[in-house]
Design an enzyme around this catalytic site. Structure first.
Site, PDB file in Angstrom:
ATOM      1  NE  ARG A 182      -6.288  -3.452  10.934  1.00 22.97           N
ATOM      2  CZ  ARG A 182      -7.217  -4.027  10.185  1.00 22.97           C
ATOM      3  NH1 ARG A 182      -8.332  -3.372   9.867  1.00 22.97           N
ATOM      4  NH2 ARG A 182      -7.050  -5.259   9.752  1.00 22.97           N
ATOM      5  CB  ILE A 197      -0.966  -0.019   1.206  1.00 23.25           C
ATOM      6  CG1 ILE A 197      -1.970  -1.168   1.067  1.00 23.25           C
ATOM      7  CG2 ILE A 197      -1.689   1.315   1.334  1.00 23.25           C
ATOM      8  CD1 ILE A 197      -2.823  -1.423   2.298  1.00 23.25           C
ATOM      9  CG  HIS A 251     -12.024   0.275   8.072  1.00 24.97           C
ATOM     10  ND1 HIS A 251     -11.486  -0.264   9.210  1.00 24.97           N
ATOM     11  CD2 HIS A 251     -11.235  -0.152   7.041  1.00 24.97           C
ATOM     12  CE1 HIS A 251     -10.431  -1.008   8.902  1.00 24.97           C
ATOM     13  NE2 HIS A 251     -10.264  -0.949   7.589  1.00 24.97           N
ATOM     14  CD  GLU A 286     -12.213   1.057  12.092  1.00 26.38           C
ATOM     15  OE1 GLU A 286     -12.667   0.082  11.487  1.00 26.38           O
ATOM     16  OE2 GLU A 286     -11.210   1.670  11.723  1.00 26.38           O
ATOM     17  CB  ILE A 341      -5.622   4.296   4.581  1.00 29.70           C
ATOM     18  CG1 ILE A 341      -4.165   4.414   4.139  1.00 29.70           C
ATOM     19  CG2 ILE A 341      -6.378   5.492   4.012  1.00 29.70           C
ATOM     20  CD1 ILE A 341      -3.324   3.216   4.211  1.00 29.70           C
TER      21      ILE A 341
END
Lengths: 317, 317
Positions: free
Chosen positions: B234, B158, B281, B263, B232
């Site tokens: 955690r 990523i 998310h 979350e 992006i």
């Protein structure tokens, strides 16, 4: 003789102050010049600064008998009657490329925001709907950028920067422009063919009579129900009524717009829609692009008053 | 014997249906397994599917005496107690890279949206404030991407995709990770040094005990008043309380967040702020990344039930 410059459009005070250090300014604040200044005051004006999209025709030029230069702030000059200027031997200048990266970036921002539904996502979090595990039909997974076909309409400096950015997102990039360039993107000979092929149409073409409403109901239909339109050029390039209709009846999926037919107005039918992201014509509105555009303006005005050709002269003028 | 798979987290029905074609599913719908299924039912479970961030410790494993494989949906596996799994000879699999482009793209979306203030811009148009020429202090020009220093924290799949995209925006790219790679970006040996250098910090590091609250008040202060944080990865990587404080007192300029400490809850203090863009998310939430992640899950489960090693096994497990 003082270097008299008429400020024809409404510009921020901080920007005007920078030009006032060098020139004798008559700032109309965006009002018609004859409402603010006398015939005698206007008689001494030799150059004017305008926003490129502001209508500026023969009648306005004729109020300024000594006018020798029209300097546009930004890359656009679609509001200026170039024939009328040429007939009066008035040079027209602009700021080519100075805001290209800034405008390309807002195109990318709008494309990503509308395809990934970031307004809806942000509202989903802020409203507490996410915490309450409420379902939202607008939160269904969307197609991402890898493999997406992005069509760029217009391959000038802004179009090229949009294309390069999209390529980095692993998208396929195609384009339509009058000229086929030696570029690593698929060329389409017509806007129709590009719209048939792509799922995002990025409008980066120079505005003018030949591009007026080029993106019409037919083009939108070709784009299709998973298609998006992003416009950072001028509102005139899209038939805005057809666009609103296509967004309402889901002929296309959504739109990201920085420009409108009658700025600063966005139609109520458009601002009521959930599948659009709207910006107030701020594409070129970054610190570095303002500095770059102001430098072009200063160079154009300085060149003119020193009797040289405008360094950033509009090529077709 | 049927291939019994416990669905441990809450997943969309359409996705579960795809797995049900191949396996005998026990879907707990996100509730504790023992509340939904009997000891006898759970005794036959040989594999489980979980969201990588869902806490999954020794006690949950011990309810499933025949458990041989934990398959995470997505690239993350920070919720899984890897030591407990190893001690019980349970293989752990995930979906490495399957959603990398989708997550990198949401990082770019959040960065562009927050730095170009797209939520405020959209509201400015929709509210009619633009048409009324009302001034908005939030509409002042911002720094753009060319020349901006973007710091990427974590250089996995990523992080690399984020870096490549930022380079296409003509930004300078730097990174910090435990390992220095042969990449065309400036390497910083500490997160502190990266934060001192950059104006946007993109958090793309794998979550774990070693990265818990790595982005704390000190890092945010180093980022500075023109700085932005985008997360992006955690929520655990950021000290969320320190972040909220830094956003309120303007220690930093803004934040774009797809992940949160607890979350699906984003703190009220965060959702009240104008200088943030918040997503629920949904980084990996595109059609193609869901397909790719599901393919990894199917490959992992199929491999396990055929007695082969998991094809996408967590390396450190």
């Amino acid at each position: 003789m003082a270097d008299k410059v008429l400020i024809y459009s409404r510009f921020p005070k901080t920007m005007v102050a920078r030009f006032a250090e060098r020139f004798d300014l008559l700032d109309s604040g965006g009002k018609p010049a004859r409402e603010v200044f006398s015939v005698e005051e206007l008689a001494g004006v030799r150059a004017m600064l305008t926003a490129g999209g502001t209508p500026l025709g023969a009648d306005a030029m004729d109020l300024l008998p000594k006018l020798g230069a029209i300097v546009c702030y930004g890359t656009g000059y679609d509001g200026v009657d170039l024939k009328a200027a040429a007939a009066r031997n008035i040079a027209v200048g602009h700021s080519p490329g100075a805001n290209a990266a800034s405008v390309a970036d807002i195109a990318m921002t709008l494309m990503l925001a509308v395809t990934r539904r970031i307004l809806i996502a942000d509202h989903y979090v802020r409203s507490g709907d996410w915490a309450a595990s409420r379902q939202s039909p607008m939160m269904r997974p969307q197609a991402g950028m890898p493999g997406r076909r992005v069509g760029v309409y217009g391959m000038g400096e802004i179009g090229r920067k949009i294309a390069a950015r999209c390529a980095a997102f692993e998208s396929e990039v195609g384009y339509f422009s009058r000229t086929k360039y030696d570029l690593p993107y698929q060329y389409f000979p017509t806007l129709e063919a590009l719209a048939d092929w792509c799922s995002v149409l990025m409008i980066a073409v120079r505005a003018g009579a030949d591009t007026q409403h080029a993106v019409n109901a037919d083009i939108l239909k070709r784009l299709g129900e998973d298609g998006y339109v992003v416009n950072i050029s001028r509102g005139s390039v899209i038939d805005e009524k057809a666009l609103v209709a296509a967004l309402i009846d889901k002929t296309i999926a959504g739109a990201g717009l920085d420009v409108y037919e009658k700025e600063p107005h966005a139609p109520d039918a458009l601002t009521a829609l959930p599948n659009v992201v709207l910006a107030p014509h701020l594409g070129g509105h970054t610190l570095e692009s303002h500095v770059a555009m102001q430098n072009c303006v200063l160079a154009n005005l300085t060149g003119f008053f020193e009797g040289r050709p405008l360094p950033y002269r509009v090529k077709s003028a």
